[in-house]
Design an enzyme around this catalytic site. Structure first.
Site, PDB file in Angstrom:
ATOM      1  N   CYS A 240     -11.950  -0.067  -3.862  1.00 24.45           N
ATOM      2  CA  CYS A 240     -11.307   1.119  -4.445  1.00 24.45           C
ATOM      3  C   CYS A 240     -12.134   1.660  -5.600  1.00 24.45           C
ATOM      4  CB  CYS A 240      -9.888   0.790  -4.903  1.00 24.45           C
ATOM      5  SG  CYS A 240      -9.824  -0.548  -6.096  1.00 24.45           S
TER       6      CYS A 240
ATOM      7  N   GLN B 115       0.843  -1.207   0.000  1.00 24.94           N
ATOM      8  CA  GLN B 115       0.000   0.000   0.000  1.00 24.94           C
ATOM      9  C   GLN B 115       0.874   1.251   0.000  1.00 24.94           C
ATOM     10  OE1 GLN B 115      -3.268   0.437  -0.053  1.00 24.94           O
ATOM     11  NE2 GLN B 115      -4.020  -1.655   0.176  1.00 24.94           N
TER      12      GLN B 115
ATOM     13  N   GLU C  33      -4.917 -15.182  -3.135  1.00 25.43           N
ATOM     14  CA  GLU C  33      -4.416 -14.127  -4.023  1.00 25.43           C
ATOM     15  C   GLU C  33      -3.954 -14.777  -5.321  1.00 25.43           C
ATOM     16  OE1 GLU C  33      -3.651 -10.717  -4.322  1.00 25.43           O
ATOM     17  OE2 GLU C  33      -2.562 -11.350  -6.125  1.00 25.43           O
TER      18      GLU C  33
HETATM   19  N1  SAH Z   1      -5.570  -6.674   0.243  1.00 23.70           N
HETATM   20  C1  SAH Z   1      -4.302  -6.371  -0.355  1.00 23.70           C
HETATM   21  C2  SAH Z   1      -4.303  -6.171  -1.872  1.00 23.70           C
HETATM   22  C3  SAH Z   1      -5.565  -5.681  -2.509  1.00 23.70           C
HETATM   23  S1  SAH Z   1      -5.360  -5.245  -4.203  1.00 23.70           S
HETATM   24  C4  SAH Z   1      -3.695  -5.174   0.328  1.00 23.70           C
HETATM   25  O1  SAH Z   1      -4.394  -4.410   0.968  1.00 23.70           O
HETATM   26  O2  SAH Z   1      -2.490  -4.988   0.246  1.00 23.70           O
HETATM   27  C5  SAH Z   1      -6.247  -6.518  -5.027  1.00 23.70           C
HETATM   28  C6  SAH Z   1      -5.469  -7.807  -5.167  1.00 23.70           C
HETATM   29  O3  SAH Z   1      -6.292  -8.760  -5.838  1.00 23.70           O
HETATM   30  C7  SAH Z   1      -4.201  -7.715  -6.005  1.00 23.70           C
HETATM   31  O4  SAH Z   1      -3.127  -8.184  -5.236  1.00 23.70           O
HETATM   32  C8  SAH Z   1      -4.464  -8.634  -7.222  1.00 23.70           C
HETATM   33  O5  SAH Z   1      -3.311  -9.322  -7.648  1.00 23.70           O
HETATM   34  C9  SAH Z   1      -5.476  -9.591  -6.656  1.00 23.70           C
HETATM   35  N2  SAH Z   1      -6.384 -10.270  -7.599  1.00 23.70           N
HETATM   36  C10 SAH Z   1      -6.874  -9.794  -8.772  1.00 23.70           C
HETATM   37  N3  SAH Z   1      -7.768 -10.674  -9.287  1.00 23.70           N
HETATM   38  C11 SAH Z   1      -7.836 -11.715  -8.439  1.00 23.70           C
HETATM   39  C12 SAH Z   1      -8.606 -12.937  -8.418  1.00 23.70           C
HETATM   40  N4  SAH Z   1      -9.448 -13.235  -9.402  1.00 23.70           N
HETATM   41  N5  SAH Z   1      -8.432 -13.767  -7.371  1.00 23.70           N
HETATM   42  C13 SAH Z   1      -7.588 -13.461  -6.353  1.00 23.70           C
HETATM   43  N6  SAH Z   1      -6.842 -12.341  -6.330  1.00 23.70           N
HETATM   44  C14 SAH Z   1      -6.966 -11.480  -7.356  1.00 23.70           C
END
Ligand code: SAH
Length: 444
Positions: free
Chosen positions: A399, A274, A324
Site C-alpha cells: 500500500c 478490507q 499476524e
Molecule cells: N493481508 C491482510 C492485512 C494486511 S494489513 C488483508 O489483506 O486483510 C497489514 C497487517 O500487518 C495488519 O493486520 C497489521 O496488524 C499487521 N502487522 C503490522 N506489523 C506487523 C509485524 N511486524 N508482524 C506481523 N504483522 C504485522
C-alpha cells in the site's frame, strides 16, 4: 505558475522562481495563480486562487462537500487520469528509490463504477440546536459538519446514519462533547456486507446507559431493512481513538458476513476487513495468479490480518501459514478458516520478523511467500530470511510504493527478479495506491 506534477498525496507541484510549491487542488499541465500559505526552506505550500488554463484531466467533483471534507483528494481529476497517475507513481518510485527499471508496471485496474465502494464508515456525532448531526470533521479541525451523503460509501451507510440521528435524537440521546467530556453518542460505525446485504450498526458511547434503549433499537431495526446486527461499544476515554474495549450486542448477531470470491468472512465490530470488497477480489485474484499455485506448495502469508489472503490462497495450495501481530485478528482468521471448512491453514500470532525466522531455523521453508505489510514496509529481518529461505516465488502486496521500492531492491540484491507489477485502485478519488508484485528467484 505551471503545475508540472502531482505529489504522492495528490497535490499539484509547481516551481516559482526555482522554488517548489505544493498546491492542493491543482493538476499537472495547468497554469494557475496561487497564494503561498506556508514556506519552508526547501519547499512550500500554496492555495489555489485561480485556474488560468485548466488541464484536460480536470473534472467537476460531484460531491457538494468535497472541499470542506478532505476525505477525498482527487475528485477534481478525471478517473482515467487518476488511474494513470497511480501507475506512474509506482513506476517512478521503483525507478528512483529501488533503481528498478524495465519492469512492466501494468495499467491500474480501476472500478467500472468508482463510487459508493466502501463497506465501512466511521461517523462522528455532534449536536446543533438540540438535534444530532453527524458527518465529518472539517479539515484540520474537530468541528463536526453534518452530512447527508458520502459518495464513496455504500448508500445503506447514509441511510443508517440518518436514521440514527433522527431516532436517537428523538429519544433524548445527547452527542458526546469532546471539550466537556459529557454527552453519550461519540460515533456511529456502519458495516455493510456487499455480497450478503447484511448491515451492522455500532453505536460508540461514552458510558453504558442508553436512554430508552430498547425502543431506540427496535425503531432502528424496523426502519433500516437489512440490519442484522446492532452493537454498542463503550469508550469513556478522553482520546481520539474511536473504539473502546467493551462491546455488547444490543440486537441480532455479533457478526455480519461477507464473501470474497468463494470465501466467507465473519466481521465483528472491531475486526479489520478490507474496505473495498469489489477491488479486494481483483487484488487477491492477482496475488493468486502471481503465486501460480499447483496444489503442492507450502505458502507463508506474512502480515495476514484476519486471513483474507491466506484463505484465498488455501483454495489452491497444499498448506498456508499465516502470521499476524494482532492476536484478535488471528482469532478471527481461525474462525474464518473453520467457517469455510478449511483445514490446510495454520495461523500464528506474532511479529513476522520473529516468527518466520524461527520457522526457518526449525527447517520449515515455504515454496511461495506472500507479504502484505503496513505502510512502513517489511522489516529487514524478514527480507533477510526470505533471501536465505529462497522460496521460488514471492508475491508482494503493497500500500506504499516508496517502501515497496526499498524492499524490492533488497530482494533483488538477494537473488530475486521483479517480473511485473500490477497496481489496483482500492481507494478511488483518494491518492492511496495499492499494488501486487510478482518476484521469481533468479536462475543460478
Ligand atoms: N493481508 C491482510 C492485512 C494486511 S494489513 C488483508 O489483506 O486483510 C497489514 C497487517 O500487518 C495488519 O493486520 C497489521 O496488524 C499487521 N502487522 C503490522 N506489523 C506487523 C509485524 N511486524 N508482524 C506481523 N504483522 C504485522
Amino acid at each position: 505558475m505551471v503545475i508540472e506534477d502531482l505529489s504522492h498525496e495528490g497535490n499539484g507541484v509547481g516551481r516559482y522562481q526555482g522554488y517548489t510549491l505544493f498546491v492542493p487542488g491543482a493538476l499537472p499541465g495547468e497554469r494557475i495563480q496561487a497564494k503561498a500559505t506556508k514556506l519552508k526552506k526547501q519547499f512550500g505550500y500554496a492555495r489555489l486562487m485561480e485556474i488560468v488554463e485548466p488541464a484536460a484531466s480536470r473534472t467537476v467533483p460531484p460531491c457538494p462537500i468535497y472541499k470542506r471534507c478532505g476525505g477525498c483528494t482527487l475528485q477534481h481529476m478525471d478517473y482515467q487520469a487518476q488511474l494513470e497517475f497511480k501507475r506512474k507513481l509506482v513506476e517512478d518510485n521503483l525507478r528512483r528509490i529501488g533503481k528498478i527499471e524495465g519492469v512492466p508496471v501494468h495499467p491500474t485496474i480501476g472500478m467500472e463504477e468508482p463510487w459508493r465502494y466502501r463497506n465501512k464508515a466511521q461517523v462522528p456525532i455532534g449536536e446543533e440546536e438540540g438535534g444530532l448531526i453527524g458527518g465529518f470533521y472539517a479539515q484540520r479541525s474537530h468541528e463536526i459538519i453534518d452530512m447527508e451523503a458520502c459518495l464513496i460509501q455504500h448508500e445503506k451507510s447514509d441511510e443508517v446514519v440518518a436514521r440514527v440521528k433522527e431516532i436517537a435524537g428523538k429519544h433524548g440521546v445527547r452527542a458526546y462533547n469532546e471539550e466537556t467530556h459529557g454527552g453519550l453518542l461519540r460515533h456511529v460505525v456502519t458495516k455493510v456486507g456487499f455480497a450478503t446485504g447484511q448491515i451492522m450498526i455500532v453505536l460508540i458511547t461514552n458510558g453504558e446507559k442508553i436512554p430508552n434503549r430498547d425502543a431506540l433499537v427496535n425503531e432502528l431495526v424496523s426502519s433500516v431493512p437489512g440490519v442484522t446486527s446492532i452493537v454498542q461499544n463503550i469508550n469513556t476515554k478522553k482520546s481520539n481513538v474511536i473504539f473502546g474495549d467493551e462491546t455488547r450486542v444490543l440486537w441480532g448477531e455479533e457478526y455480519i458476513y461477507d464473501t470474497i470470491g468463494d470465501v466467507t468472512f465473519a466481521i465483528s465490530a472491531r475486526s479489520f476487513y478490507q474496505v473495498n470488497p469489489v477491488q479486494t477480489e481483483r487484488l487477491y485474484g492477482k496475488a493468486l495468479e502471481y503465486a501460480a499455485l499447483t496444489g503442492e506448495e507450502n505458502v507463508i502469508d506474512a502480515y495476514c490480518g484476519i486471513g483474507t489472503i491466506s484463505l484465498f490462497l488455501a483454495q489452491k495450495a497444499k498448506h498456508v501459514f499465516g502470521v499476524e501481530i494482532v492476536p484478535d485478528a488471528i482469532e478471527d482468521a481461525k474462525r474464518n478458516a473453520r467457517l469455510n471448512g478449511m483445514n490446510n491453514v495454520t495461523f500464528a500470532a506474532g511479529e513476522a520478523e520473529t516468527v518466520i525466522p524461527k520457522w526457518y531455523e526449525e527447517g520449515n521453508v515455504a515454496d511461495v511467500m506472500v507479504v502484505d505489510p503496513p505502510r512502513k514496509g517489511c522489516d529487514e529481518k524478514l527480507l533477510d530470511t526470505i533471501v536465505a529461505m529462497k522460496p521460488e516465488r514471492v508475491v508482494y502486496v503493497s500500500c506504499n510504493p516508496a517502501t515497496l521500492a526499498r524492499d524490492l531492491r533488497i530482494l533483488e540484491d538477494g537473488g530475486y527478479r521483479t517480473v511485473e507489477v500490477q497496481p489496483v485502485d482500492m481507494f478511488p478519488h483518494t491518492s492511496h495506491v495499492e499494488c501486487v508484485v510478482r518476484l521469481y528467484l533468479k536462475d543460478e
